[in-house]
Structure formats: C-alpha cells, structure tokens
Design a protein around this motif. Structure first.
Motif, PDB file in Angstrom:
ATOM      1  N   SER A  97      14.652  49.030   3.541  1.00 54.75           N
ATOM      2  CA  SER A  97      14.093  49.269   4.872  1.00 54.75           C
ATOM      3  C   SER A  97      14.579  50.596   5.437  1.00 54.75           C
ATOM      4  O   SER A  97      13.794  51.369   6.015  1.00 54.75           O
ATOM      5  CB  SER A  97      14.490  48.119   5.807  1.00 54.75           C
ATOM      6  N   LYS A  98      15.866  50.882   5.265  1.00 57.14           N
ATOM      7  CA  LYS A  98      16.402  52.141   5.776  1.00 57.14           C
ATOM      8  C   LYS A  98      15.892  53.325   4.976  1.00 57.14           C
ATOM      9  O   LYS A  98      15.579  54.383   5.533  1.00 57.14           O
ATOM     10  CB  LYS A  98      17.925  52.109   5.761  1.00 57.14           C
ATOM     11  N   LEU A  99      15.796  53.169   3.645  1.00 56.85           N
ATOM     12  CA  LEU A  99      15.290  54.263   2.824  1.00 56.85           C
ATOM     13  C   LEU A  99      13.847  54.597   3.189  1.00 56.85           C
ATOM     14  O   LEU A  99      13.460  55.762   3.239  1.00 56.85           O
ATOM     15  CB  LEU A  99      15.372  53.892   1.333  1.00 56.85           C
ATOM     16  N   LYS A 100      13.067  53.572   3.462  1.00 54.92           N
ATOM     17  CA  LYS A 100      11.658  53.764   3.792  1.00 54.92           C
ATOM     18  C   LYS A 100      11.489  54.542   5.086  1.00 54.92           C
ATOM     19  O   LYS A 100      10.554  55.333   5.232  1.00 54.92           O
ATOM     20  CB  LYS A 100      10.969  52.401   3.910  1.00 54.92           C
ATOM     21  N   LEU A 108      12.394  58.166   0.281  1.00 53.85           N
ATOM     22  CA  LEU A 108      11.122  57.461   0.181  1.00 53.85           C
ATOM     23  C   LEU A 108      10.723  57.256  -1.279  1.00 53.85           C
ATOM     24  O   LEU A 108      10.154  56.224  -1.642  1.00 53.85           O
ATOM     25  CB  LEU A 108      10.034  58.236   0.927  1.00 53.85           C
ATOM     26  N   LEU A 109      11.034  58.227  -2.124  1.00 52.97           N
ATOM     27  CA  LEU A 109      10.767  58.067  -3.546  1.00 52.97           C
ATOM     28  C   LEU A 109      11.624  56.945  -4.122  1.00 52.97           C
ATOM     29  O   LEU A 109      11.129  56.096  -4.879  1.00 52.97           O
ATOM     30  CB  LEU A 109      11.039  59.370  -4.291  1.00 52.97           C
ATOM     31  N   ALA A 110      12.903  56.929  -3.763  1.00 54.81           N
ATOM     32  CA  ALA A 110      13.798  55.863  -4.232  1.00 54.81           C
ATOM     33  C   ALA A 110      13.270  54.504  -3.801  1.00 54.81           C
ATOM     34  O   ALA A 110      13.272  53.535  -4.574  1.00 54.81           O
ATOM     35  CB  ALA A 110      15.208  56.087  -3.698  1.00 54.81           C
ATOM     36  N   TYR A 111      12.801  54.424  -2.569  1.00 56.55           N
ATOM     37  CA  TYR A 111      12.245  53.173  -2.044  1.00 56.55           C
ATOM     38  C   TYR A 111      11.016  52.749  -2.841  1.00 56.55           C
ATOM     39  O   TYR A 111      10.892  51.597  -3.258  1.00 56.55           O
ATOM     40  CB  TYR A 111      11.889  53.344  -0.573  1.00 56.55           C
ATOM     41  N   LEU A 222      18.974  59.016  -8.750  1.00 55.74           N
ATOM     42  CA  LEU A 222      18.218  59.104  -7.507  1.00 55.74           C
ATOM     43  C   LEU A 222      18.712  58.084  -6.492  1.00 55.74           C
ATOM     44  O   LEU A 222      18.984  58.413  -5.325  1.00 55.74           O
ATOM     45  CB  LEU A 222      16.732  58.886  -7.800  1.00 55.74           C
ATOM     46  N   TYR A 223      18.838  56.849  -6.933  1.00 54.93           N
ATOM     47  CA  TYR A 223      19.223  55.776  -6.019  1.00 54.93           C
ATOM     48  C   TYR A 223      20.664  55.944  -5.544  1.00 54.93           C
ATOM     49  O   TYR A 223      20.986  55.668  -4.384  1.00 54.93           O
ATOM     50  CB  TYR A 223      19.051  54.428  -6.719  1.00 54.93           C
ATOM     51  N   ARG A 224      21.543  56.410  -6.432  1.00 50.41           N
ATOM     52  CA  ARG A 224      22.935  56.615  -6.053  1.00 50.41           C
ATOM     53  C   ARG A 224      23.058  57.609  -4.903  1.00 50.41           C
ATOM     54  O   ARG A 224      23.791  57.379  -3.930  1.00 50.41           O
ATOM     55  CB  ARG A 224      23.728  57.123  -7.261  1.00 50.41           C
ATOM     56  N   GLU A 225      22.337  58.725  -4.993  1.00 53.50           N
ATOM     57  CA  GLU A 225      22.410  59.731  -3.942  1.00 53.50           C
ATOM     58  C   GLU A 225      21.855  59.204  -2.624  1.00 53.50           C
ATOM     59  O   GLU A 225      22.374  59.523  -1.548  1.00 53.50           O
ATOM     60  CB  GLU A 225      21.646  60.985  -4.374  1.00 53.50           C
TER      61      GLU A 225
END
Length: 378
Positions: A97-100, A108-111, A222-225
C-alpha cells in the motif's frame, strides 16, 4: 516423490522457517541440507551449555577431539530474550500500500511486480489485465529490462486470456534467447493453449540454452531498496532477508504444466521432455527446479525400465534434497541468533546458486560451532 509433494514440502519448510524468524521479524528463505564432501555424515550436536562447561574445566581440546567433526551448536529458544518491539511487524499488504502511493516510479514498479495476473476470487480478469498493462507500458517506456520482461512472460503463461502477450513473447525470444527458463515459460503457455507442436519447439529450444534463471535476484535488489527507502527495514541486513522472503512468494510458472504434460504424453514428447528435464537438472542452481527435473527424468527412464539411471537420480535427489531435515532445522534455528549466517547464505546464493550456497551454509555452521568461544545463543 512427485512434483506436488516437492512443492508442498518446500512450502511447508518455508512456513516453518518464517515462524522461527518471526522471533526477529525477519522473513527467511528455506534451507536445503546438502552434506559437504569433506565432512562426516553424523548429526551430533553440542549445546551451548555443553561448550561452556568444556571451556570451564579446560578440557575443550580433548572433548572436541572426541566429537565427530560435523556437530552444530544448538541454541535453545529459551536462552535468548527477544525484543518483539525492535522491528515493526509489517504485512506485505501494508508494504504494498505504501509503495503504491509513495509517488516514486521505482516503488511503483516494485509494487506492480508483486501483483496477481491470474483470475481468482479476489482478482478479476479486468484487474489482471490492468496489472499486466501497467507493466507492459512501463517496459515500453523504459526499455524491456530482463526482470520486467520475464515477469510479463510469466503473466502470459499464468493467464492466457491477457491481451498483449504476442508482443511480449516476440521481445522475450529476441532478448532472453539463452535463458532456458524463458523457453520453459513459453512452453507452459502453449501447453495451456493446447498447442503441442509449439510447446515441443519451445522445449527443444530450452535444451540449446546456456543458463536457467528466473531473475529473482533482480527483484530482490529492487524490493530491498524500496523497503529501505520507505522505512520497512531497519538496516541493510534486514532488508536483504525481507526481500528474499518476498521474492520466494512470487509464482514459479510452468513446472506443473510441463511435468504433467510430459508425464501424460511421453509417447509423443519423450525426446523433448528428456531435453527439458536435463536442462532443469543441470543448468538450474535452484534446488526445487533441479529436483523437479530429476523426477521428470525418472518418469522417462521408467518407461524403458532403466533401473541404473533411476537409482543414480534417486541418489542425486537425496544429496540435494534429503528427507531427513534434522540438521537443516538446527541450522535454521542457529540462524535466528547469528544473522551473519543468513546474510552470507543469501550472498552465496546470489554468487554461486542455491545448491552450492546450501553446502557453504552447512560448512560455515560447522566451522563456527568448532570454536569454543562461539556462542550467539546468549
């Protein structure tokens, strides 16, 4: 052992490990036990209290010499107080939710890479198409990087009703041509469509490939960052562990489809399936993929009653995926106390592949346990 049993066991192991690591709020990867060639095969364990007593009476050298050389230090869960408030227990829903809504295209890409592209009770075909279209548009605007392209291809195999898959397949065949996993996903899509001829062609192309990867490490980076940038990980080490956990939650496309299709159609697909199974066993560094490939080979050799090859495959499977997980569970427990074991394991997985990383993890735990002063349990 069939594919359903393997996947179920892997899932069960993952759940067990995540329960252990919830003590530190870390999502850990599952651990597969492989016995190193330069160690004995005993699973004898020396507890922390035993080590301390040995050191106290000065008999460490004699006692350790009497022990077999592959013991693992065993920490009792009761010997360490865990501060359950030191990390925020964030669910994947809260994170996404926060990434979005962060405003960052990176987040947004990670999401979007974690979204569902299949139709389910909670995901309509319309929503699946929206999720797919976002990734496709991102790729078209930013260049088809391997992670996004492979994710799109997996989506097409998971949901053959998605629009835009022809473009994705053409691009994948020109960009990821040396990756056997790409051809496996394409074969899975054609199997679902009932196009046996194209499925066999894809499987044959996989045999010519030079490597097998699903780009999970690119996803983890990507997700880690994003986790670090948005405060979901307190430090780099925790972000590595969390990202690994989420990468393992991503779907593995094609295994069931190809395994079942090969098993049911050995008369017409035997050669192609043999090639695919050899690729999965030999070119993948994943324990799961390698074991599935070995089991597919067993099915093929059963037809010709090739007992010698079946026995060799049984031995291979037991070496990299033993059914007795006692030592593996002890190492997993130790990893909840010694974070360096986890970090080294993940980095070795990245550099050498999962199968070799498992061997290195066991050896590191053994080496550390030999040191009388090593006691992370307190």
């Amino acid at each position: 052992m069939n594919i359903k049993k393997i996947i179920l066991l892997c899932f069960t192991l993952l759940l067990l490990i995540m329960v252990w690591l919830s003590l530190k709020q870390d999502n850990l990867i599952y651990i597969q036990q492989v016995n190193p060639t330069n160690t004995l095969t005993s699973d004898s364990v020396v507890s922390a209290d035993t080590i301390q007593e040995i050191v106290k009476d000065g008999s460490a050298e004699v006692t350790l010499a009497d022990k077999q050389q592959d013991y693992i230090l065993e920490c009792s869960p009761k010997t360490k107080e865990i501060d359950l408030t030191q990390y925020a227990d964030q669910s994947i829903g809260e994170i996404n939710s926060k990434l979005k809504n962060s405003g960052s295209s990176f987040d947004l890409l990670a999401y979007n890479l974690m979204q569902d592209f299949k139709v389910s009770k909670t995901n309509s075909q319309k929503q699946a198409q929206i999720n797919f279209d976002w990734l496709l548009e991102y790729s078209q605007s930013n260049g088809f990087n391997n992670l996004v392209l492979f994710s799109l291809l997996q989506a097409c195999a998971a949901n053959i009703k998605l629009l835009g898959c022809d473009e994705v397949e053409i691009k994948a065949k020109s960009t990821l041509v040396e990756n056997a996993a790409m051809w496996q996903v394409i074969a899975s899509k054609y199997i679902k469509q009932g196009n046996e001829k194209e499925a066999i062609n894809a499987i044959k192309n996989a045999e010519k490939s030079t490597f097998y990867t699903n780009y999970n490490f690119e996803f983890e980076d990507l997700y880690r960052e994003s986790l670090l940038a948005n405060g979901f990980a307190n430090d780099y080490n925790q972000s590595i562990i969390l990202a690994k956990g989420y990468s393992m939650a991503r779907p593995v496309t094609g295994l069931n489809d190809i395994y079942k299709s090969c098993k049911d159609n050995l008369n017409t697909m035997k050669t192609a399936c043999l090639d695919m199974a050899l690729v999965m066993k030999a070119k993948s560094t994943s324990t799961l993929i390698s074991v599935v490939g070995a089991n597919l080979l067993k099915e093929i050799f059963k037809v010709s009653n090739n007992v010698d090859e079946i026995q060799k495959l049984d031995k291979y499977i037991k070496e990299i995926y033993p059914e007795n997980n006692e030592r593996q569970l002890k190492i997993s427990s130790l990893m909840t106390y010694d974070e360096s074991l986890t970090i080294n394991f993940i980095e070795n997985w990245r550099n050498h592949g999962e199968i070799i990383a498992n061997k290195m993890l066991i050896q590191e735990a053994i080496d550390k346990s030999r040191d009388p002063s090593y006691n992370p349990c307190i």
